[in-house]
Design a protein around this motif. Structure first.
Motif, PDB file in Angstrom:
ATOM      1  N   PRO A   5     -17.149  40.581 -24.774  1.00  0.00           N
ATOM      2  CA  PRO A   5     -17.164  39.496 -25.752  1.00  0.00           C
ATOM      3  C   PRO A   5     -16.503  39.889 -27.076  1.00  0.00           C
ATOM      4  O   PRO A   5     -16.184  39.027 -27.889  1.00  0.00           O
ATOM      5  CB  PRO A   5     -18.659  39.224 -25.947  1.00  0.00           C
ATOM      6  N   SER A  53     -20.351  37.515 -31.796  1.00  0.00           N
ATOM      7  CA  SER A  53     -20.317  36.826 -30.506  1.00  0.00           C
ATOM      8  C   SER A  53     -21.067  35.504 -30.516  1.00  0.00           C
ATOM      9  O   SER A  53     -21.082  34.798 -29.523  1.00  0.00           O
ATOM     10  CB  SER A  53     -20.902  37.728 -29.417  1.00  0.00           C
ATOM     11  N   THR A  54     -21.690  35.174 -31.644  1.00  0.00           N
ATOM     12  CA  THR A  54     -22.427  33.917 -31.763  1.00  0.00           C
ATOM     13  C   THR A  54     -21.467  32.820 -32.196  1.00  0.00           C
ATOM     14  O   THR A  54     -20.702  32.991 -33.127  1.00  0.00           O
ATOM     15  CB  THR A  54     -23.568  34.054 -32.790  1.00  0.00           C
ATOM     16  N   THR A  55     -21.537  31.720 -31.504  1.00  0.00           N
ATOM     17  CA  THR A  55     -20.654  30.594 -31.827  1.00  0.00           C
ATOM     18  C   THR A  55     -21.367  29.627 -32.768  1.00  0.00           C
ATOM     19  O   THR A  55     -22.585  29.588 -32.845  1.00  0.00           O
ATOM     20  CB  THR A  55     -20.235  29.839 -30.557  1.00  0.00           C
ATOM     21  N   THR A  60     -16.314  24.760 -31.896  1.00  0.00           N
ATOM     22  CA  THR A  60     -15.897  23.938 -30.769  1.00  0.00           C
ATOM     23  C   THR A  60     -15.574  22.496 -31.151  1.00  0.00           C
ATOM     24  O   THR A  60     -14.954  21.788 -30.387  1.00  0.00           O
ATOM     25  CB  THR A  60     -17.001  23.941 -29.686  1.00  0.00           C
ATOM     26  N   GLN A  70     -25.550  28.475 -32.993  1.00  0.00           N
ATOM     27  CA  GLN A  70     -26.146  28.353 -31.674  1.00  0.00           C
ATOM     28  C   GLN A  70     -26.644  29.722 -31.229  1.00  0.00           C
ATOM     29  O   GLN A  70     -26.310  30.742 -31.827  1.00  0.00           O
ATOM     30  CB  GLN A  70     -25.118  27.807 -30.696  1.00  0.00           C
ATOM     31  N   SER A  71     -27.407  29.728 -30.176  1.00  0.00           N
ATOM     32  CA  SER A  71     -27.898  30.988 -29.634  1.00  0.00           C
ATOM     33  C   SER A  71     -26.719  31.850 -29.196  1.00  0.00           C
ATOM     34  O   SER A  71     -25.686  31.327 -28.759  1.00  0.00           O
ATOM     35  CB  SER A  71     -28.800  30.738 -28.428  1.00  0.00           C
ATOM     36  N   ARG A  73     -24.263  33.988 -26.948  1.00  0.00           N
ATOM     37  CA  ARG A  73     -23.862  33.814 -25.547  1.00  0.00           C
ATOM     38  C   ARG A  73     -24.179  35.043 -24.710  1.00  0.00           C
ATOM     39  O   ARG A  73     -24.047  35.024 -23.495  1.00  0.00           O
ATOM     40  CB  ARG A  73     -22.367  33.523 -25.466  1.00  0.00           C
ATOM     41  N   TYR A  74     -24.562  36.137 -25.376  1.00  0.00           N
ATOM     42  CA  TYR A  74     -24.838  37.393 -24.683  1.00  0.00           C
ATOM     43  C   TYR A  74     -26.121  38.022 -25.208  1.00  0.00           C
ATOM     44  O   TYR A  74     -26.483  37.832 -26.361  1.00  0.00           O
ATOM     45  CB  TYR A  74     -23.703  38.398 -24.913  1.00  0.00           C
ATOM     46  N   LYS A 124     -18.941  38.872 -15.958  1.00  0.00           N
ATOM     47  CA  LYS A 124     -19.434  38.420 -17.259  1.00  0.00           C
ATOM     48  C   LYS A 124     -20.141  39.513 -18.057  1.00  0.00           C
ATOM     49  O   LYS A 124     -20.215  39.429 -19.274  1.00  0.00           O
ATOM     50  CB  LYS A 124     -20.404  37.252 -17.074  1.00  0.00           C
ATOM     51  N   ALA A 150     -24.286  38.298 -20.085  1.00  0.00           N
ATOM     52  CA  ALA A 150     -24.068  36.882 -20.390  1.00  0.00           C
ATOM     53  C   ALA A 150     -25.352  36.096 -20.201  1.00  0.00           C
ATOM     54  O   ALA A 150     -26.099  36.335 -19.248  1.00  0.00           O
ATOM     55  CB  ALA A 150     -22.950  36.318 -19.528  1.00  0.00           C
TER      56      ALA A 150
END
Length: 151
Positions: A5, A53-55, A60, A70-71, A73-74, A124, A150
Motif C-alpha cells: 500500500p 494508507s487511509t483514504t 474518491t 474512512q477506516s 484499507r489495511y 493483497k 487488506a
C-alpha cells in the motif's frame, strides 16, 4: 512488493525517520532504553503507514464539504528488533564501558537470524523488512519489519 500500500522507498524513509528520531540522543546500546526505543520506532511507523494508507472521501469524490476520513484499507503489524554488538563503539576507557571477552579475545558482532511467515492473500497482503544503518556507530543493529493485511 507490487501489492504494497506504500512504495518501498517511502517505507524505507518512514523506518529511517522513526529510528533516527528514537535514537537521536543515544550514543551507545543501553539495554534499559531498548523498550522505549522500540516503542517509539513502532508507534512512529504505525502512525505514518496508517496515515498514508487511509483514504478520505475527497480522495474518491470531488465535494465542497470537508474530507471525511474512512477506516484504513489495511491492518498493519510492525516489529522492531534491536541487537547489541559485542564490541562497544565508544573509545576505550569511556564511562560505562563493559569489557567483553569472546573465545580468542576478539570481539565482534552477535549473530542473528529472523524469519516471518504468514498464511494470507498473496495478491493483497504482504511484508517488508529493513535494516537501519544508523545504529551501527552506536553499537547496535536495528531491524524493522512491516506487515499489511487488506481489510
Amino acid at each position: 512488493m507490487a501489492n504494497s500500500p506504500i512504495p518501498a522507498n517511502r517505507l524505507k524513509q518512514i523506518a529511517n525517520d522513526a529510528c533516527d528520531s528514537a535514537l537521536s540522543t543515544a550514543s551507545h546500546y543501553d539495554h534499559a532504553s531498548t523498550q522505549t526505543w522500540n516503542n517509539q520506532i513502532i508507534n512512529s511507523i504505525l502512525k505514518a503507514v496508517i496515515s498514508e494508507s487511509t483514504t478520505t472521501s475527497s480522495d474518491t469524490t470531488s465535494s465542497a464539504e470537508p474530507p471525511q476520513f474512512q477506516s484504513p484499507r489495511y491492518k498493519f503489524c510492525v516489529n522492531s528488533t534491536i541487537i547489541q554488538h559485542l564490541s562497544d563503539p565508544r573509545p576505550s576507557g569511556s564511562e560505562g564501558e563493559a569489557e567483553v571477552a569472546v573465545g580468542n579475545g576478539k570481539v565482534g558482532r552477535r549473530g542473528m537470524h529472523s524469519a516471518s511467515g504468514a498464511f494470507w492473500n498473496n495478491e493483497k497482503d504482504g511484508m517488508w523488512s529493513h535494516k537501519y544503518e544508523g545504529g551501527e556507530g552506536k553499537g547496535m543493529d536495528i531491524v524493522v519489519s512491516v506487515m499489511w493485511i487488506a481489510v
